[in-house]
Design a protein around this motif. Structure first.
Motif, PDB file in Angstrom:
ATOM      1  N   TRP A 281     -39.752 -24.856 -50.294  1.00 37.44           N
ATOM      2  CA  TRP A 281     -39.516 -24.896 -50.498  1.00 37.44           C
ATOM      3  C   TRP A 281     -39.453 -23.272 -50.798  1.00 37.44           C
ATOM      4  O   TRP A 281     -39.913 -22.356 -51.194  1.00 37.44           O
ATOM      5  CB  TRP A 281     -39.113 -25.218 -52.785  1.00 37.44           C
ATOM      6  CG  TRP A 281     -39.450 -26.531 -52.666  1.00 37.44           C
ATOM      7  CD1 TRP A 281     -40.799 -27.492 -52.355  1.00 37.44           C
ATOM      8  CD2 TRP A 281     -38.083 -27.636 -52.752  1.00 37.44           C
ATOM      9  NE1 TRP A 281     -39.963 -28.905 -52.557  1.00 37.44           N
ATOM     10  CE2 TRP A 281     -38.289 -28.493 -53.120  1.00 37.44           C
ATOM     11  CE3 TRP A 281     -36.661 -26.963 -53.152  1.00 37.44           C
ATOM     12  CZ2 TRP A 281     -37.085 -29.557 -53.252  1.00 37.44           C
ATOM     13  CZ3 TRP A 281     -35.610 -27.930 -53.421  1.00 37.44           C
ATOM     14  CH2 TRP A 281     -35.648 -28.775 -53.885  1.00 37.44           C
ATOM     15  N   ALA A 282     -37.305 -22.815 -51.142  1.00 41.66           N
ATOM     16  CA  ALA A 282     -36.795 -21.207 -51.353  1.00 41.66           C
ATOM     17  C   ALA A 282     -36.330 -21.627 -52.506  1.00 41.66           C
ATOM     18  O   ALA A 282     -35.648 -23.054 -53.068  1.00 41.66           O
ATOM     19  CB  ALA A 282     -36.281 -20.737 -50.046  1.00 41.66           C
ATOM     20  N   LEU A 283     -35.886 -20.426 -53.284  1.00 45.75           N
ATOM     21  CA  LEU A 283     -34.796 -20.198 -54.612  1.00 45.75           C
ATOM     22  C   LEU A 283     -34.757 -19.215 -53.673  1.00 45.75           C
ATOM     23  O   LEU A 283     -34.759 -17.734 -53.783  1.00 45.75           O
ATOM     24  CB  LEU A 283     -35.752 -20.165 -55.685  1.00 45.75           C
ATOM     25  CG  LEU A 283     -35.169 -20.052 -56.812  1.00 45.75           C
ATOM     26  CD1 LEU A 283     -35.950 -20.838 -57.801  1.00 45.75           C
ATOM     27  CD2 LEU A 283     -34.713 -18.494 -57.000  1.00 45.75           C
ATOM     28  N   VAL A 284     -33.076 -19.356 -54.341  1.00 48.96           N
ATOM     29  CA  VAL A 284     -32.508 -17.868 -53.949  1.00 48.96           C
ATOM     30  C   VAL A 284     -31.359 -17.609 -55.489  1.00 48.96           C
ATOM     31  O   VAL A 284     -30.797 -18.888 -55.586  1.00 48.96           O
ATOM     32  CB  VAL A 284     -30.917 -18.465 -52.794  1.00 48.96           C
ATOM     33  CG1 VAL A 284     -29.816 -16.788 -52.526  1.00 48.96           C
ATOM     34  CG2 VAL A 284     -31.450 -18.663 -51.280  1.00 48.96           C
TER      35      VAL A 284
ATOM     36  N   ALA B  63     -28.630 -19.598 -48.058  1.00 44.60           N
ATOM     37  CA  ALA B  63     -29.289 -20.487 -48.128  1.00 44.60           C
ATOM     38  C   ALA B  63     -28.593 -21.484 -47.348  1.00 44.60           C
ATOM     39  O   ALA B  63     -29.326 -22.516 -46.606  1.00 44.60           O
ATOM     40  CB  ALA B  63     -27.872 -21.082 -50.023  1.00 44.60           C
ATOM     41  N   LYS B  64     -27.855 -21.007 -46.888  1.00 42.07           N
ATOM     42  CA  LYS B  64     -27.380 -22.084 -45.592  1.00 42.07           C
ATOM     43  C   LYS B  64     -28.597 -21.840 -44.303  1.00 42.07           C
ATOM     44  O   LYS B  64     -28.608 -22.330 -43.626  1.00 42.07           O
ATOM     45  CB  LYS B  64     -26.020 -20.849 -45.204  1.00 42.07           C
ATOM     46  CG  LYS B  64     -25.426 -21.629 -45.845  1.00 42.07           C
ATOM     47  CD  LYS B  64     -23.184 -20.858 -45.862  1.00 42.07           C
ATOM     48  CE  LYS B  64     -23.397 -21.502 -44.497  1.00 42.07           C
ATOM     49  NZ  LYS B  64     -21.911 -19.972 -44.173  1.00 42.07           N
ATOM     50  N   GLU B  65     -29.018 -20.573 -44.508  1.00 44.95           N
ATOM     51  CA  GLU B  65     -29.667 -20.251 -43.527  1.00 44.95           C
ATOM     52  C   GLU B  65     -30.879 -20.715 -43.296  1.00 44.95           C
ATOM     53  O   GLU B  65     -31.975 -21.092 -42.445  1.00 44.95           O
ATOM     54  CB  GLU B  65     -29.708 -17.925 -43.082  1.00 44.95           C
ATOM     55  CG  GLU B  65     -30.838 -17.851 -42.498  1.00 44.95           C
ATOM     56  CD  GLU B  65     -30.648 -18.171 -40.545  1.00 44.95           C
ATOM     57  OE1 GLU B  65     -31.491 -18.427 -39.506  1.00 44.95           O
ATOM     58  OE2 GLU B  65     -28.958 -18.677 -40.453  1.00 44.95           O
ATOM     59  N   LEU B  66     -31.596 -20.875 -44.760  1.00 48.55           N
ATOM     60  CA  LEU B  66     -32.844 -20.788 -44.990  1.00 48.55           C
ATOM     61  C   LEU B  66     -32.743 -22.579 -44.244  1.00 48.55           C
ATOM     62  O   LEU B  66     -33.831 -23.277 -44.972  1.00 48.55           O
ATOM     63  CB  LEU B  66     -33.253 -20.686 -46.185  1.00 48.55           C
ATOM     64  CG  LEU B  66     -34.087 -19.187 -46.808  1.00 48.55           C
ATOM     65  CD1 LEU B  66     -33.583 -19.268 -48.331  1.00 48.55           C
ATOM     66  CD2 LEU B  66     -34.891 -19.056 -46.147  1.00 48.55           C
ATOM     67  N   ALA B  67     -31.281 -22.851 -45.156  1.00 43.27           N
ATOM     68  CA  ALA B  67     -31.319 -24.917 -44.888  1.00 43.27           C
ATOM     69  C   ALA B  67     -32.026 -25.647 -43.502  1.00 43.27           C
ATOM     70  O   ALA B  67     -32.335 -26.223 -43.080  1.00 43.27           O
ATOM     71  CB  ALA B  67     -29.957 -25.409 -45.354  1.00 43.27           C
TER      72      ALA B  67
END
Length: 330
Positions: free
Chosen positions: A67-70, A82-86
């Motif tokens: 999981w990441a949080l932005v 968010a797009k890049e992390l997904a």
């Protein structure tokens, strides 16, 4: 006494001869050149090394991360992150104002990445009652967030004394306090569970120079960069990378609510699109604590290697009244 006077006169004569000699002039020039070289090389060598290193996949870097949080994830840099992390394989928690644009971004990402999980948290990071932090804690308590991007922020322009105090405090809360509190929550969780991860701050080129007519913006970004540097020293050896990124101006809706300043319009000529930034922002994580992106940020950092910050601030304080922005807003 005469003997002592003779010794003193001889010493004085030798020192005077040395100071007037060509050798001491050469020595002084060499010392200044040496100090100048250290000043610039200590910036440029790490900068160039990192610039030539590949960008990073954070899911692979922090093995087991899910999981990441932005924050500020509904548009601009935050949405691009968010797009890049997904795309890298991470599930993403989107934190932003509870507005239609957050819902639209949430649905867009779900549609584009059906194999990922997304959560949206609609909160106002400018509220001083702490409610946003409680909601973030509650809605992430069942997941391990190992990648955090403190990206939310906004700019107030105009004279400090002409801006309402409540608005200034909201700006300070959003740009500074919320990032500090969110960092505390997730650093503590990662350390308690012995998880590796990163905390990344979207700072600004404005962090590195005085910013008349947007006083609080420059001050809050200076805080963010200094805070990142200090926390990095505490947690790097315990497996958490901390980095403050200084982007040059970005072509997004970030400036829409700001007064039209001549200085701002000038620097916006060098703006890049948000989608150009994520890969570059991922490059320095774990490699360097401060990282400048783009011409404006690099120019500002190097300007303050030529001039002391205090001297530069004094110079601007003496000349600010001659600026067009001053005359229009006074």
């Amino acid at each position: 006494m005469d003997a002592m006077r003779s010794v003193f006169d001889l010493a004085h004569s030798n020192v005077k001869s040395f100071v007037q000699s060509e050798d001491v002039h050469v020595f002084v020039l060499i010392m200044f050149a040496f100090l100048g070289a250290i000043t610039y090389l200590s910036y440029w060598v790490p900068k160039l090394i990192v610039s030539f290193m590949p960008t990073q996949n954070l899911k692979k870097k922090y093995k087991g991360a899910k999981w990441a949080l932005v924050t500020g994830a509904s548009s601009g840099i935050g949405k691009s992150l968010a797009k890049e992390l997904a795309e890298q394989g991470l599930n993403v928690v989107l934190v932003s104002l509870k507005e239609t644009i957050l819902d639209e971004t949430f649905e867009e990402l779900k549609k584009k990445h059906p194999e990922r999980e997304f959560r949206k948290i609609g909160v106002n990071l400018g509220l001083r009652d702490g409610s946003y932090l409680r909601e973030i804690e509650e809605k992430t308590k069942d997941i391990d967030v190992q990648v955090v991007f403190n990206n939310a922020g906004f700019m107030l322009t105009g004279f400090f004394d002409k801006t309402k105090l409540d608005l200034l405090m909201t700006n300070h809360e959003c740009n500074c306090t919320s990032a500090m509190q969110i960092t505390h929550v997730f650093v503590k969780r990662m350390l308690e569970k012995k998880l590796k991860g990163c905390i990344v701050f979207t700072s600004s080129a404005a962090a590195c120079q005085p910013t008349p007519f947007s006083a609080l913006y420059g001050a809050t970004k200076s805080y963010i960069s200094a805070f990142a540097a200090n926390v990095a020293c505490e947690v790097k050896s315990r497996g958490i990378d901390v980095c403050a990124v200084h982007p040059s101006p970005v072509a997004s809706n970030f400036y829409d609510k700001a007064h039209k300043l001549d200085a701002l319009a000038f620097f916006q000529k060098f703006a890049v699109t948000p989608d150009q930034l994520p890969k570059e922002m991922l490059r320095p994580i774990g490699r360097i604590v401060w990282y400048d992106i783009g011409f404006v940020a690099i120019a500002f950092r190097n300007l303050l290697k030529m001039f002391d910050y205090g001297f530069f601030a004094t110079l601007i304080s003496w000349t600010a009244h001659t600026m067009g922005d001053y005359k229009k807003n006074v």
